[in-house]
Write a protein that holds these residues in place. Sequence first.
Motif, PDB file in Angstrom:
ATOM      1  N   UNK A   3       0.848  -1.188   0.000  1.00  0.00           N
ATOM      2  CA  UNK A   3       0.000   0.000   0.000  1.00  0.00           C
ATOM      3  C   UNK A   3       0.884   1.237   0.000  1.00  0.00           C
ATOM      4  N   UNK A   4       0.498   2.219  -0.758  1.00  0.00           N
ATOM      5  CA  UNK A   4       1.253   3.458  -0.807  1.00  0.00           C
ATOM      6  C   UNK A   4       2.408   3.433  -1.789  1.00  0.00           C
ATOM      7  N   UNK A   5       2.565   2.336  -2.514  1.00  0.00           N
ATOM      8  CA  UNK A   5       3.651   2.255  -3.493  1.00  0.00           C
ATOM      9  C   UNK A   5       3.294   3.129  -4.693  1.00  0.00           C
ATOM     10  N   UNK A   6       4.280   3.718  -5.355  1.00  0.00           N
ATOM     11  CA  UNK A   6       3.966   4.544  -6.530  1.00  0.00           C
ATOM     12  C   UNK A   6       3.402   3.687  -7.658  1.00  0.00           C
TER      13      UNK A   6
END
Length: 58
Positions: A24-27
């Motif tokens: 989660x939150x990865x580009x």
Amino acid sequence: MDYSKSSNPKGARSTLRGPDHSQKGAPKSVTPPRETKEQLLARMKAAAKAASPKDSDS
């Protein structure tokens, strides 16, 4: 004979994947913009024009 032991071993079914797997939150990956039809035709015409003098010299 115990036939249940004669096949290949079963793979792990509930093992966790690595920490980098869909974190989660990865580009987000960005796809390059597609060229328009006019840009494609201009590129093809330029390539044909650049190739034609080489063919006429031979």
